[in-house]
Scaffold this active site. Structure first.
Site, short mmCIF file in Angstrom:
data_model
loop_
_atom_site.label_atom_id
_atom_site.label_comp_id
_atom_site.label_asym_id
_atom_site.label_seq_id
_atom_site.Cartn_x
_atom_site.Cartn_y
_atom_site.Cartn_z
N LYS A 193 3.10 6.34 -2.07
CA LYS A 193 2.93 5.31 -2.78
C LYS A 193 2.06 6.37 -3.39
O LYS A 193 1.56 7.04 -3.47
CB LYS A 193 2.06 4.54 -2.77
CG LYS A 193 0.51 4.95 -1.95
CD LYS A 193 -0.05 3.85 -1.08
CE LYS A 193 -0.64 2.63 -1.99
NZ LYS A 193 -1.44 2.23 -1.10
N SER A 198 -3.06 -3.17 2.56
CA SER A 198 -1.35 -2.76 2.11
C SER A 198 -0.49 -1.89 2.32
O SER A 198 0.50 -1.76 1.20
CB SER A 198 -2.65 -1.74 1.15
OG SER A 198 -3.65 -2.32 -0.37
N SER A 254 -1.48 -2.78 -1.89
CA SER A 254 -0.76 -2.17 -3.26
C SER A 254 0.91 -0.57 -2.74
O SER A 254 1.08 -0.75 -3.93
CB SER A 254 -2.34 -1.09 -3.16
OG SER A 254 -2.83 -0.06 -1.85
#
Ligand SMILES: *[C@@H]1O[C@H](CO)[C@@H](O)[C@H](O)[C@H]1NC(C)=O
Ligand SMILES: *[C@@H]1O[C@H](CO)[C@@H](O)[C@H](O)[C@H]1NC(C)=O
Ligand SMILES: *[C@@H]1O[C@H](CO)[C@@H](O)[C@H](O)[C@H]1NC(C)=O
Length: 529
Positions: free
Chosen positions: A134, A233, A209
């Protein structure tokens, strides 16, 4: 106040009224979103390269044994990413050319025969295998925006510790995936790269996330992913996208290179970098690499006998601020309990841990830090500026997302670090941790919903801000947890549960993941859903 004396009062009338109001608002909102999105939605094309439907460890083996080249696997990933990204918007930056060079080098090393296949398996177990991470975990030479417009030109100068460990074992990083603004909300959307869509239904969110990463894994865009988890997340997006995700025990995997970085030892204990995969068997070897010299703490190679594990489960945290758990998820959890009984003669014990009602209060309070949220996403954090940006946002003129601004505003109120309520919740956290460690011992696992519902519509999280409490509380406790897919809901969206173990007993979570994958089928390709 003595911590052990904290009692839990019956829910007050005020809370009950709030609960009814909230439920009504949520129901109206759902109706609105349903009407708004109607039959919209684009279908993701099927995976055409079969190599992308195999576990990363099998891909690695085939590359080592020259059944396929690293270049071919990489080409398959690139084709796949190009094929789906216009629909899903999950992948935000590539390093395809550099990756191609590294893939050729991997193939060359294998062809040269300087090392036997066995030597390669032990020294570089993921040689030539493409992976992604990410955009808030640093990868040298790539952006690290964390979805914050102020950071849109920020280039990482070095690899995060976790990324460098994975690269040392031969894996090839091919690019970055999308995140929410400052990685702090559970819908993946920011004003640099836009919004990511769920591959099972593009009208739905991917979670956050690590939302872009979970989405890319679900469609087979790379062989495995690395995410990070401070409130769910890794697990929540993995769950919304029907894959596996593991949040390691506290203080095992280094958080170096993650932005924002934890500001205290307490926050460091909440945050963990961990693996996100389509196949349960990949979790353990990746976790072993990520934990570096700390791997020995986890005894990952010690065999686990499912029949000797003590199972506990709880279906809901019964918190007045969070909705009831969806019936499809309750059914799936009961099916798991039944499966354990029939297949393994295990009687899982149902728990009603009352303190879990306070999950969101504990997490939000203990997440407070000296630095305000707005200081990370704006040039200056004043209430006036937040309000101004909010007005600009309504006209599409702000670099900040609406939810980022709301979070900044809320961060000005509530508990402050060091005040009485802060200490109260610190104590509650400690008490709950003790409840869990006493219950789990060195041989127990706790089955718990990852999230009360399947993936909501885009923007819908705004009316259900606290539904991530099921994952967040586990971060506060520093415990390891794996989310496990358990098929699809009636609407065709992934569902599942998380399995939690005591500190450093990650291997129990991973063993249960492998077991339930066998029994319930694990990842299902979106096209086939
Ligand atoms: C996606 O969700 C929409 C809205 O709920 C629904 O009408 C549609 O049939 C779903 N699409 C698929 C592919 O299931
Ligand atoms: C091992 O754990 C220590 C203590 O938490 C940490 O400082 C270190 O970075 C960890 N090592 C790795 C490779 O993650
Ligand atoms: C959580 O999910 C439920 C079930 O859909 C939903 O109705 C509710 O609004 C959500 N609750 C909260 C607090 O978000």
């Amino acid at each position: 106040m003595n911590a052990t004396e904290i009692t839990y009062r019956p829910i007050s009338l005020k809370l009950k009224v709030m609960h009814v109001v909230r439920l009504t608002v949520a129901a109206i909102a759902r109706l609105f979103f349903r009407l708004y999105y109607g039959n919209e939605g684009e279908k993701v094309p099927p995976i055409t390269d079969d190599i992308l439907k195999e576990p990363a460890i099998e891909v690695a083996k085939k590359i080592r044994n020259k059944e396929i080249t690293s270049v071919e696997v990489l080409e398959a990933c690139i084709r796949r990413i190009k094929n789906v990204n216009s629909i899903l918007n999950c992948f935000v930056e590539d390093r395809f050319e550099l990756a191609m060079k590294e893939a050729r080098e991997a193939d060359e090393l294998i062809r040269s025969g300087t090392k036997t296949s066995e030597q390669l398996a032990s020294e570089k177990p993921f040689l030539g295998v493409p992976f992604t991470t990410k955009d808030c975990i640093s990868v040298k030479g790539l952006h690290q925006t964390a979805g914050v417009v102020l950071r849109k030109d920020f280039i990482a100068e070095e690899d995060a510790k976790a990324i460098s460990l994975v690269k040392e074992k031969g894996a090839i990083i091919i690019g970055l995936t999308n995140v929410p603004e400052l990685c702090m909300w559970w819908e993946t959307h920011n004003h640099i790269f836009g919004r990511t869509n769920n591959p099972y239904n593009t009208t739905r969110i991917v979670g956050g996330s690590s939302g872009g990463e979970a989405c890319l894994q679900a469609v087979g865009g790379s062989c495995f992913g690395i995410g990070s988890d401070i409130g769910g997340s890794i697990r929540m997006p993995a769950y919304f996208n029907g894959i596996f995700g593991h949040k390691p025990s506290k203080f095992v995997v280094s958080n170096h290179g993650q932005y924002p970085s934890p500001e205290s030892e307490l926050h460091d204990s909440f945050l963990s970098i961990g693996p996100m995969t389509r196949f349960a068997v990949d979790l353990k070897p990746i976790l072993k690499i990520l934990s570096g010299e700390n791997a020995s703490k986890l005894n990952l190679d010690e065999p686990v006998d499912i029949q000797k594990i003590k199972f506990f489960y709880q279906i809901s945290n019964d918190a007045p601020t969070v909705d009831a758990v969806d019936v499809d998820i309750i059914t799936a959890m009961k099916t798991v309990v039944e499966y354990l009984k029939v297949q393994h003669q295990i009687t899982a014990e149902e728990k009603k841990i009352k303190q879990l009602q306070k999950s969101i209060a504990i997490w939000l309070s203990t997440m407070k830090s000296e630095k305000l949220f707005g200081e990370f996403i704006m040039t200056k954090d004043t209430v006036a500026l937040i309000l101004l940006e909010t007005v600009k946002n309504l006209f599409g003129l702000s670099g900040n997302t609406f939810i980022g601004l709301v979070t900044s505003l809320i961060d000005h109120g509530g508990v402050s670090v060091g005040d009485e309520r802060y200490h109260h919740y610190l104590k509650s956290r400690e008490n709950l941790e003790k409840t869990f460690t006493d219950m789990l011992g060195d041989n127990g696992v706790f089955l718990y919903p990852t999230h009360p519902t399947p993936a909501p519509y885009h923007n819908e999280p705004i009316v259900k801000p606290f539904n991530f409490s099921y994952t967040a509380i586990i971060n506060s406790l520093g415990l390891p947890a794996t989310t496990i897919p358990l098929g699809l809901s009636k609407e065709g969206l992934p569902i599942g549960l998380q399995v939690v173990a005591n500190h450093n007993q990650d291997r129990l979570c991973l063993a249960v993941a492998e077991e339930l994958e066998k029994a319930f089928g694990g990842w299902i390709e979106p096209q086939k859903a």
